[in-house]
Scaffold this motif. Sequence first.
Motif, PDB file in Angstrom:
ATOM      1  N   UNK A 147       8.994  -2.126  30.555  1.00 38.50           N
ATOM      2  CA  UNK A 147       9.880  -1.476  29.596  1.00 38.50           C
ATOM      3  C   UNK A 147      10.991  -0.743  30.325  1.00 38.50           C
ATOM      4  N   UNK A 148      12.228  -1.112  30.006  1.00 33.54           N
ATOM      5  CA  UNK A 148      13.406  -0.359  30.454  1.00 33.54           C
ATOM      6  C   UNK A 148      14.139   0.023  29.177  1.00 33.54           C
ATOM      7  N   UNK A 149      13.974   1.245  28.742  1.00 38.26           N
ATOM      8  CA  UNK A 149      14.526   1.666  27.462  1.00 38.26           C
ATOM      9  C   UNK A 149      13.441   2.329  26.638  1.00 38.26           C
ATOM     10  N   UNK A 150      13.282   1.888  25.373  1.00 40.14           N
ATOM     11  CA  UNK A 150      12.298   2.483  24.480  1.00 40.14           C
ATOM     12  C   UNK A 150      11.463   1.395  23.803  1.00 40.14           C
ATOM     13  N   UNK A 151      10.161   1.658  23.720  1.00 41.16           N
ATOM     14  CA  UNK A 151       9.248   0.756  23.029  1.00 41.16           C
ATOM     15  C   UNK A 151       8.272   1.585  22.212  1.00 41.16           C
ATOM     16  N   UNK A 175       5.949 -15.930  27.391  1.00 39.60           N
ATOM     17  CA  UNK A 175       6.786 -14.795  27.812  1.00 39.60           C
ATOM     18  C   UNK A 175       7.633 -14.329  26.627  1.00 39.60           C
ATOM     19  N   UNK A 176       7.715 -13.007  26.480  1.00 44.44           N
ATOM     20  CA  UNK A 176       8.598 -12.413  25.483  1.00 44.44           C
ATOM     21  C   UNK A 176       9.639 -11.583  26.227  1.00 44.44           C
ATOM     22  N   UNK A 177      10.899 -11.897  25.990  1.00 45.04           N
ATOM     23  CA  UNK A 177      12.002 -11.163  26.617  1.00 45.04           C
ATOM     24  C   UNK A 177      12.892 -10.603  25.520  1.00 45.04           C
ATOM     25  N   UNK A 233       8.798  -8.217  28.270  1.00 47.00           N
ATOM     26  CA  UNK A 233       9.868  -7.491  28.965  1.00 47.00           C
ATOM     27  C   UNK A 233      10.858  -6.979  27.936  1.00 47.00           C
ATOM     28  N   UNK A 234      11.105  -5.682  27.958  1.00 48.85           N
ATOM     29  CA  UNK A 234      11.986  -5.055  26.968  1.00 48.85           C
ATOM     30  C   UNK A 234      13.072  -4.267  27.676  1.00 48.85           C
ATOM     31  N   UNK A 285      -3.075  -4.116  28.331  1.00 51.07           N
ATOM     32  CA  UNK A 285      -2.251  -4.831  29.303  1.00 51.07           C
ATOM     33  C   UNK A 285      -2.826  -4.646  30.694  1.00 51.07           C
ATOM     34  N   UNK A 286      -2.788  -5.711  31.479  1.00 48.89           N
ATOM     35  CA  UNK A 286      -3.256  -5.583  32.855  1.00 48.89           C
ATOM     36  C   UNK A 286      -2.336  -4.669  33.647  1.00 48.89           C
ATOM     37  N   UNK A 287      -1.012  -4.835  33.469  1.00 53.00           N
ATOM     38  CA  UNK A 287      -0.030  -4.062  34.229  1.00 53.00           C
ATOM     39  C   UNK A 287       1.038  -3.542  33.287  1.00 53.00           C
ATOM     40  N   UNK A 288       1.318  -2.243  33.367  1.00 55.90           N
ATOM     41  CA  UNK A 288       2.351  -1.614  32.539  1.00 55.90           C
ATOM     42  C   UNK A 288       3.322  -0.876  33.444  1.00 55.90           C
ATOM     43  N   UNK A 289       4.616  -1.200  33.320  1.00 57.00           N
ATOM     44  CA  UNK A 289       5.663  -0.537  34.086  1.00 57.00           C
ATOM     45  C   UNK A 289       6.687   0.026  33.112  1.00 57.00           C
ATOM     46  N   UNK A 290       6.936   1.331  33.187  1.00 57.44           N
ATOM     47  CA  UNK A 290       7.808   1.994  32.220  1.00 57.44           C
ATOM     48  C   UNK A 290       8.905   2.763  32.936  1.00 57.44           C
TER      49      UNK A 290
END
Length: 228
Positions: free
Chosen positions: A64-68, A27-29, A46-47, A76-81
């Motif tokens: 992603x909550x913010x900017x990436x 996991x990367x946070x 998670x960003x 990615x299997x699942x992407x939430x922005x």
Amino acid sequence: MTMAIPANNGNMRLVGETTMNGGTFGRITIIGESKLNGATECESFSCTGNSEVDGDLTAGKLKVIGELEIAGDLKARSVSVTGETRVKGGAQGDLLNVRGGEFAVGADCEFEEIKVYGAIRAGGLLSADRMELRLFGGSLASEIGGGHILIKMSKKLAIKKLFSLHDFGTIKVGTIEGDTIELEHTAADVVRGNRVTIGPGCEIGRVEYRGELKVSAKAKVGSQARVE
């Protein structure tokens, strides 16, 4: 989508302003402003804040909550922005869910399912078996393809548009091709499908359909033809 991500790797948590090397992780946070140098693989990413991956990113789950910003490709299997994500290469996976904000891809963007409540920009093909775009903000794609394609203006923007002359909710596309196509506020050169509905605010150069075609009186269509 099947991806080979090694299990039981160490987790990484970055807080504040940080620069680290990429690699393979569990996991990367990220909370704050961080940069990962090099290709990165992980089970979850998670960003919250501003992040940059200087290379490809492969993740089981991306939130992603913010900017990436990703300098390479995204898998990615699942992407939430919620916010803004920019991918300079291509993007592919199972589910893309944009819940306010913008998702921008330099090349092709291919997912099994795409749900957008915001804006999407694809330099190449935008493709999904099921695609639901409820637009808030200017969007574009070179081509759109899929099984069921629904494009509408978001309800929030529809209310705002009553008091504005700007066309924030329009998507501009070269070609749209699918089985069932329902469009509103779409500018496209060519639309091809089996069952096609051209709704209000559309400007379409040519429509080719096999089964059924419905065209709103508030839409502009240059030409239409039924094909076998």
